[in-house]
Design an enzyme around this catalytic site. Sequence first.
Site, short mmCIF file in Angstrom:
data_model
loop_
_atom_site.label_atom_id
_atom_site.label_comp_id
_atom_site.label_asym_id
_atom_site.label_seq_id
_atom_site.Cartn_x
_atom_site.Cartn_y
_atom_site.Cartn_z
CG ASP A 1 -2.71 2.19 6.72
OD1 ASP A 1 -3.23 3.18 7.13
OD2 ASP A 1 -2.43 2.43 5.43
CG ASP B 1 -1.65 1.43 1.34
OD1 ASP B 1 -2.23 1.66 0.52
OD2 ASP B 1 -1.74 2.01 2.53
CG ASP C 1 -1.91 8.29 2.15
OD1 ASP C 1 -1.42 8.50 3.09
OD2 ASP C 1 -2.18 9.36 1.35
#
Length: 259
Positions: free
Chosen positions: A207, A10, A12
């Site tokens: 995240d 990922d 961001d």
Amino acid sequence: MKKYRGYLLDLDGTMYAGTRVIEGAKEFIEYLSNHNLPYLFVTNNASKRPDEVAEKLTQMGFVATADNVVTSAMATASYIAAESPGATVYVVGGTGIRQALMDEGLVIKDSEHVDYVVIGLDVDINYEKLSTACLAVRNGAKFISTNPDTSIPTERGFLPGNGALTSVITVSTGVQPKFIGKPMETIMNKAVDIIKLPKEEIVMIGDLYMTDIMSGINAGIDTLHVQTGVSTYEQVMAEQVPPTYSVKNLMEVIKLYEQ
């Protein structure tokens, strides 16, 4: 922790937060590059071309090229091209989704009479674009949305994401779209096709539980949660299906690998 042969990452909240590089992220990408371990940045952002995503990463100090990037736009275009080669498409979105569709030989038309309506994040959204999309869906076009993200993090705060724009068409027409991006399996299958490794040799790192971790779970890929973004350790471990691993940051993974 298991050492994998391929890595899906990922952006961001995992690689950066706005304009700030997250601790351990740059070092982890350097570790993968130095050890010739293939990696792909998997993003729901359909507004940017892969080279534009790679350029931003390079400017921030990451080792990245367009070949390291998989976008929801690419996955959307591949999905439509496989289902209906040469189909006509009405697009609400930026250069990323338009280029991806053309690259797959699909025909973009500014018309209410098309085979597909595709919506990606469009910062220049207006009433006319949404009206044409709604009319096309009512006329029988298949409705595709690049990703379900209802909000996106920016320096200003959380702004409307593609899922929020998509909901306008859904509410108006009563038609639910097919979503392509994380946490759907479609974008993950595109990444697996590109990285060319068995799923058991790949890990998805991110995240946010509901997109990054769930995308790995839905695709049958191991997951590594990093505690550097939205979802906390306590939150992800309380889920019915927790991630395979959770670490404070990616420096921890390097240390474990080098033991």
